[in-house]
Scaffold this motif. Structure first.
Motif, mmCIF file in Angstrom:
data_model
loop_
_atom_site.group_PDB
_atom_site.id
_atom_site.type_symbol
_atom_site.label_atom_id
_atom_site.label_comp_id
_atom_site.label_asym_id
_atom_site.label_seq_id
_atom_site.Cartn_x
_atom_site.Cartn_y
_atom_site.Cartn_z
ATOM 1 N N ALA A 389 0.837 -1.193 0.000
ATOM 2 C CA ALA A 389 0.000 0.000 0.000
ATOM 3 C C ALA A 389 0.876 1.249 0.000
ATOM 4 C CB ALA A 389 -0.916 0.004 1.232
ATOM 5 N N VAL A 390 0.233 2.368 -0.277
ATOM 6 C CA VAL A 390 0.862 3.677 -0.112
ATOM 7 C C VAL A 390 0.407 4.220 1.233
ATOM 8 C CG1 VAL A 390 1.020 6.039 -0.964
ATOM 9 C CG2 VAL A 390 0.975 4.133 -2.588
ATOM 10 N N LEU A 391 1.348 4.545 2.101
ATOM 11 C CA LEU A 391 1.043 5.104 3.420
ATOM 12 C C LEU A 391 1.274 6.605 3.366
ATOM 13 C CD1 LEU A 391 2.795 2.498 5.758
ATOM 14 C CD2 LEU A 391 0.451 2.479 4.904
ATOM 15 N N LEU A 392 0.238 7.354 3.632
ATOM 16 C CA LEU A 392 0.310 8.826 3.568
ATOM 17 C C LEU A 392 0.182 9.397 4.973
ATOM 18 C CD1 LEU A 392 0.316 11.499 1.969
ATOM 19 C CD2 LEU A 392 -2.164 11.254 1.721
ATOM 20 N N PHE A 393 1.236 10.070 5.429
ATOM 21 C CA PHE A 393 1.239 10.696 6.753
ATOM 22 C C PHE A 393 1.171 12.208 6.548
ATOM 23 C CE2 PHE A 393 3.517 6.665 7.039
ATOM 24 C CZ PHE A 393 2.841 6.052 8.075
ATOM 25 N N ASP A 394 -0.039 12.755 6.648
ATOM 26 C CA ASP A 394 -0.262 14.172 6.369
ATOM 27 C C ASP A 394 0.162 15.042 7.540
ATOM 28 O OD1 ASP A 394 -1.089 14.764 3.825
ATOM 29 O OD2 ASP A 394 -3.170 14.201 4.177
ATOM 30 N N GLU A 395 0.831 16.145 7.214
ATOM 31 C CA GLU A 395 1.278 17.139 8.203
ATOM 32 C C GLU A 395 2.068 16.455 9.327
ATOM 33 O OE1 GLU A 395 -1.201 20.681 8.929
ATOM 34 O OE2 GLU A 395 -2.844 19.475 8.101
ATOM 35 N N VAL A 396 3.128 15.784 8.938
ATOM 36 C CA VAL A 396 3.903 14.983 9.875
ATOM 37 C C VAL A 396 4.542 15.842 10.960
ATOM 38 C CG1 VAL A 396 6.052 15.071 8.539
ATOM 39 C CG2 VAL A 396 5.575 13.091 9.981
ATOM 40 N N GLU A 397 4.737 17.117 10.671
ATOM 41 C CA GLU A 397 5.354 17.985 11.681
ATOM 42 C C GLU A 397 4.454 18.196 12.895
ATOM 43 O OE1 GLU A 397 3.001 20.775 9.065
ATOM 44 O OE2 GLU A 397 4.241 18.991 8.820
ATOM 45 N N LYS A 398 3.167 17.836 12.772
ATOM 46 C CA LYS A 398 2.237 18.004 13.890
ATOM 47 C C LYS A 398 2.292 16.831 14.873
ATOM 48 C CE LYS A 398 0.131 21.834 12.455
ATOM 49 N NZ LYS A 398 0.644 22.040 11.116
#
Length: 604
Positions: A389-398
């Motif tokens: 799968a593609v794992l998308l971690f949005d706004e990782v800086e948060k």
């Protein structure tokens, strides 16, 4: 008095008589709670040294017991079977601990059962003049059941040499540390023998022997299939040990070959892995078309799609780092420039599905250290269920620092333990981190270095500034700099120009028109001024304005809702037109603002 060995009757005779009168009547517990150890069903390969270790342990004059430690599937039982083949003077019995516990009825009675069992074993040795080897797999079951059971077995272990009884206990490292290691007097009575999983050459010999045994050795195109079985199971089954995991895969291939006359080739191996693990090792991406396919869906981000395509070329050619995820990318840029869209298209390109195969985590939900366990649990569960799968971690800086450490482990090792302490493989995942950190750089680019193609000239000039800006953020918007050293590439996204926003909105308008026709059998004509109204009068190219996402919201609010209202109020109309009523600022530069609006009407 020290027991002296008398070899009569023979071991084979005793094995045959063990459950028949008079032996079963004289030793009822021994007969009921143990069985002669079965011979190995296949050749045991590569355990010569461990066999000698075990024989030496059982030849000690006093403490002649062994504890086999290995991961499940490493061959603990096979080692005992191999030892039995060269140890003709002893009778090997496998103790059924589960039945013993069941027969006892309660934890308190297990100690009494154990004492009775070992008393019969000692009587057997004395009367039948034959040493016994008692193999107790899953040894921790007794230890975790009751302290009394532990105390009952200690004297037997301590006096095993004089009683003519040898005990071989076996368990996993995890169960050892959880149940046995703290009991030092017990551990001291057992000689520890570690069984490492067999190496690649040994496992390949095991598989080849298995193929010969089942009559399929000549059905393989070449021996590289055995190597692929080993490599794929190493990569995608980290929670299991060799040789069991390779044997299970080959066993499944033989089953398909026999039942459906399938060829014993890579295609069958790929199907077995897909069926059993959900891992698609046979996926094919046309390397020559990767860039073109991404550009068809993500507009004016040439530099970004080029960077992603380069990483995919490594995976397609199978030249990527096998100890880490397939690719790890950091998408940087302002909101609404196509970061999520490119992640979706990557999932579509790789797996033919941008819904199930794109697993998204909003990292703003994991901003507190207390969310660490929930994040780890959800992440491992998702990847266990769908390993490619593609794992998308949005706004990782948060994300909190503890959550970030989980990502570091995934990027470093390609694996993570789940709630059951089971290793979950991330080696077939594509990891995308997104960040809005460094937004001031993109604000400058949108104002002074706009680019309708996203070719990257300006972005490349700003690359060092972008990296420095990302790594020097502070406070709640701090990007963890330790992640930068673990990712394969930073992928900057160009702020969207007005021309690019027009392309995106035009495409969405066409999709809306098509959807109305398919669902309602109504043709929709859209006046050219509608696009100018949305982009030029209502649009904003500032990097903080939301880019394409904001443009899409305006399209929905200003146009799609008008169409929906007209369709609901005039269900009999078969053709409608969308116009802009009023003057546009884009038509008259003297206008400071416009009171224009979108209107739907029937076409007669």
């Amino acid at each position: 008095m020290i027991f002296q060995l008398r070899p009569q009757p023979s071991r084979e005779v005793l094995r045959g008589m063990f459950h028949e009168p008079p032996l079963n009547e004289r030793y009822p517990l021994l007969s009921k709670l143990s069985e002669p150890l079965k011979k190995a069903e296949r050749d045991i390969i590569g355990r010569e040294h461990e066999t000698m270790q075990l024989l030496a342990s059982m030849s000690r004059p006093e403490l002649c017991n062994a504890l086999l430690l290995a991961e499940a599937g490493s061959g603990k039982t096979a080692l005992v079977q191999a030892t039995m083949l060269v140890d003709a003077d002893r009778l090997y019995l496998e103790v059924d601990l589960a039945r013993m516990i069941s027969e006892a009825g309660s934890a308190g009675n297990v100690a009494a059962k154990l004492k009775g069992f070992f008393n019969e074993a000692e009587a057997f040795v004395r009367d039948e003049k034959h040493e016994l080897v008692l193999f107790m797999d899953e040894f921790h079951q007794i230890i975790q059941l009751s302290p009394a059971a532990v105390e009952a077995i200690k004297p037997v272990l301590a006096a095993s040499g004089t009683r003519g009884i040898r005990i071989i206990a076996a368990t996993t490292y995890q169960e050892f540390h959880q149940h046995l290691s703290s009991n030092q007097p017990l551990v001291e009575r057992l000689q520890r023998i570690n069984l490492n999983p067999p190496d690649q050459p040994t496992t390949l010999r095991i598989l080849q022997g298995m193929a010969e045994r089942y009559g399929v050795a000549d059905k393989f195109y070449d021996d590289r299939i055995f190597l692929q079985v080993y490599e794929y199971t190493q990569r995608y089954m980290p929670a299991s040990a060799q040789p069991r995991k390779s044997i299970l895969v080959l066993d499944a291939m033989v089953g398909w070959h026999r039942s459906a006359h399938r060829e014993m080739d890579r295609a069958l191996l790929a199907d077995v892995l897909m069926e059993s693990l959900g891992v698609n090792v046979a996926f094919r991406v046309d390397g020559a078309k990767i860039k073109r396919q991404l550009d068809a869906k993500v507009f004016s981000q040439d530099l970004a799609t080029s960077a992603v395509a380069r990483r995919l070329q490594l995976s397609v050619a199978d030249l990527n780092d096998k100890a880490r995820p397939m690719a790890s990318l950091l998408f940087t840029g302002s909101t609404g420039v196509g970061k999520t869209e490119l992640a979706k298209q990557l999932a579509q390109l790789l797996f033919g599905d941008d819904q199930r195969h794109l697993i998204r985590f909003d990292m703003t939900e994991y901003a507190e250290d207390s969310s660490f366990a929930a994040f780890r649990s959800e992440l491992t569960k998702s990847v266990w269920d769908l390993s490619h799968a593609v794992l998308l971690f949005d706004e990782v800086e948060k994300a909190s620092a503890m959550v970030t450490r989980v990502l570091l482990q995934v990027l470093d090792d390609g694996r993570l333990n789940d709630d059951n302490n089971r290793a979950v493989s991330f080696l077939n995942t594509y990891i995308i981190l997104t960040t809005n950190a460094g937004s001031e750089i993109y604000k400058g680019i949108s104002q002074y270095a706009a680019d309708d193609t996203g070719a990257g000239k300006q972005l490349m000039e700003y690359e060092k500034l972008i990296r420095r800006s990302i790594s020097s953020t502070t406070g709640d918007n701090r990007f963890p700099p330790e992640l930068l050293g673990r990712i394969d590439a930073i992928v900057p996204f160009q702020p969207l120009s007005r021309s690019t926003q027009q392309k995106i909105v035009r495409k969405k308008l066409r999709q809306m028109v098509q959807e109305v026709f398919v669902k309602h059998n109504v043709r929709v004509d859209v006046d050219a001024r509608v696009l100018r109204y949305l982009i030029e009068d209502k649009g904003d190219t500032d990097s903080d304005a939301g880019g394409a996402r904001a443009a899409m919201a305006k399209l929905t609010d200003e146009v799609t809702t008008v169409v929906a209202s007209f369709l609901n109020e005039h269900p009999s109309e078969r053709r409608i037109r969308i116009d802009v009523v009023g003057d546009l600022v884009s038509d008259d530069k003297n206008l400071l603002s416009s009171d224009a609006y979108v209107e739907a009407s029937a076409v007669r």
